[in-house]
Design an enzyme around this catalytic site. Sequence first.
Site, short mmCIF file in Angstrom:
data_model
loop_
_atom_site.label_atom_id
_atom_site.label_comp_id
_atom_site.label_asym_id
_atom_site.label_seq_id
_atom_site.Cartn_x
_atom_site.Cartn_y
_atom_site.Cartn_z
N HIS A 1 0.87 -1.18 0.00
CA HIS A 1 0.00 0.00 0.00
C HIS A 1 0.91 1.24 0.00
O HIS A 1 2.03 1.19 0.51
CB HIS A 1 -0.83 -0.05 1.29
N ASP B 1 3.01 -4.45 8.17
CA ASP B 1 1.83 -3.60 8.01
C ASP B 1 0.62 -4.50 8.24
O ASP B 1 0.27 -5.32 7.39
CB ASP B 1 1.84 -3.02 6.59
N GLN C 1 -4.64 -4.74 7.37
CA GLN C 1 -5.73 -5.61 6.91
C GLN C 1 -5.77 -6.94 7.65
O GLN C 1 -6.57 -7.80 7.32
CB GLN C 1 -5.60 -5.87 5.40
N LYS D 1 -10.24 0.19 11.13
CA LYS D 1 -10.49 -1.01 10.32
C LYS D 1 -10.85 -2.21 11.19
O LYS D 1 -11.11 -3.29 10.69
CB LYS D 1 -9.25 -1.35 9.48
N CYS E 1 -4.82 2.62 -3.52
CA CYS E 1 -3.49 3.03 -3.01
C CYS E 1 -2.44 1.96 -3.30
O CYS E 1 -1.59 1.66 -2.46
CB CYS E 1 -3.53 3.34 -1.51
N1 C6P Z 1 -6.29 0.80 3.02
C1 C6P Z 1 -8.25 0.52 1.63
O1 C6P Z 1 -7.66 -0.46 1.17
P1 C6P Z 1 -4.77 4.08 7.27
O2 C6P Z 1 -5.34 4.90 6.16
O3 C6P Z 1 -3.54 4.70 7.86
O4 C6P Z 1 -5.79 3.67 8.28
O5 C6P Z 1 -4.33 2.68 6.59
C2 C6P Z 1 -3.42 2.69 5.54
C3 C6P Z 1 -3.23 1.32 4.99
C4 C6P Z 1 -1.99 0.71 5.14
N2 C6P Z 1 -1.79 -0.54 4.71
C5 C6P Z 1 -2.74 -1.27 4.10
C6 C6P Z 1 -2.45 -2.67 3.67
C7 C6P Z 1 -4.01 -0.69 3.91
O6 C6P Z 1 -4.96 -1.41 3.31
C8 C6P Z 1 -4.25 0.63 4.35
C9 C6P Z 1 -5.57 1.30 4.11
C10 C6P Z 1 -7.60 1.35 2.69
O7 C6P Z 1 -9.38 0.82 1.24
C11 C6P Z 1 -7.55 2.79 2.29
S1 C6P Z 1 -6.63 3.05 0.81
#
Ligand code: C6P
Length: 423
Positions: free
Chosen positions: A135, A213, A216, A239, A377
Amino acid sequence: MTANMCNASAASQDLDLESVRGDFPALDQQVHGHPLIYLDNAATSQKPRAVLEAMQRYYERDNSNVHRGIHELSNRATTGYEGARERAARFINAGRAEDIVFTRGTTEGINLAAQAWGRRRLGAGDVILLTEMEHHSNLVPWQLVARQTGARLEFVPVTGDEGLLDLDRLDACLSSRVRLFAFTHVSNTLGTVNPAAELCREARRRGIPTLVDAAQSAGHMPVDVQSLGCDFLAFSGHKICGPTGIGVLFGRPERWAEMDPYQGGGEMILSVGYEASTWKEPPHMFEAGTPNIAGAIGLHAAMDYLDRLGRGRIFEHDQALGEYARERLSTLPGIRILGPPRGRAGLVSFHLRDVHAHDVVTMADHYGLALRGGHHCNQPLMRKLGLDSTVRASFYFYNRLSEVDRLVEVLGIIQQYFNRGAA
Ligand code: C6P
């Protein structure tokens, strides 16, 4: 009925889906005259009443600033905030609450590690190893720190549409120049569940620190930093049924000891002079300014909620829905589905021939379906796969098999509409 379909039904019953759905006020509504089918959980999950009530209770009774006052309300706020830290440590089996730093979310957690650790520890010629499925939040912060330090980025390749890491290349990727290996536990576009413990083990064998990370994964499966063996791990509250604006960065004590402060200001200092200051030990050293107290308290309630359900059961349910969805979607003509056929997480990303993802999502919305369309993203990965966008359906424990069936039905209607237009 296939074996997968049987598993999906069993997982749903096991979770007592109907009673769980009753905990989520937002799920009980009509959108454009249809019952809401919320399949955008990878972007953010819905919030159970327990979380909403915990935050309201805090604001109604205990609202105050932390670590400052000696009055009753401030003590309660501090107890609530620090209690959430202890809860977060248990949630991911961190040895000590002090190894939990509250952030705004995964993005800020990774930026914190990149700036406070990477900027101090990396130099010209060093390699930051990532994967091709990261991401932007686990890519751009490392690009910034690479520019600041002269380090460079390298990537473990992804195999193609099946979306697996090419582990045959791992040994060569983990070269003697690598100073950090940062990778996603679960891909938000492919639905791939990476073998995080194995990746950490291989890195550790070579003395390379790791960052996972867990945006998810943390709310969808048991996540244990000790058995993963990672050095850092980041996730977001929103999330995992918690509020927005709060997240967690876990770090091993030896990594915190190698770091400079991330931001300066109140709360993080020991003593301040006009010319120089000293700061507290981690975690407070990394939490400058008034923190998101209500967010931490909401996150605490969310972690309690998820662990009452059991993240093992949540994973089984999500995974069964993901596999069921993949199977049902594959019956649609002209569909290209990304990610592994088996062992995937509870999300499916796909491309429909001749229909742009944004058109699919806009039209699906008219039927009450909340999907996501775009690059998620993951622009470099999309480019590698020759796509500019996909449609994504992402599931959580409150989603039903019948919602997947409705998704497939509505996609059929959308295809018919666009094909008629093209004819
Ligand atoms: N993905 C989606 O897939 P934040 O915005 O900081 O809470 O999370 C960022 C982030 C980092 N790593 C992974 C693997 C992610 O999937 C995400 C957030 C969202 O819809 C928003 S793009």
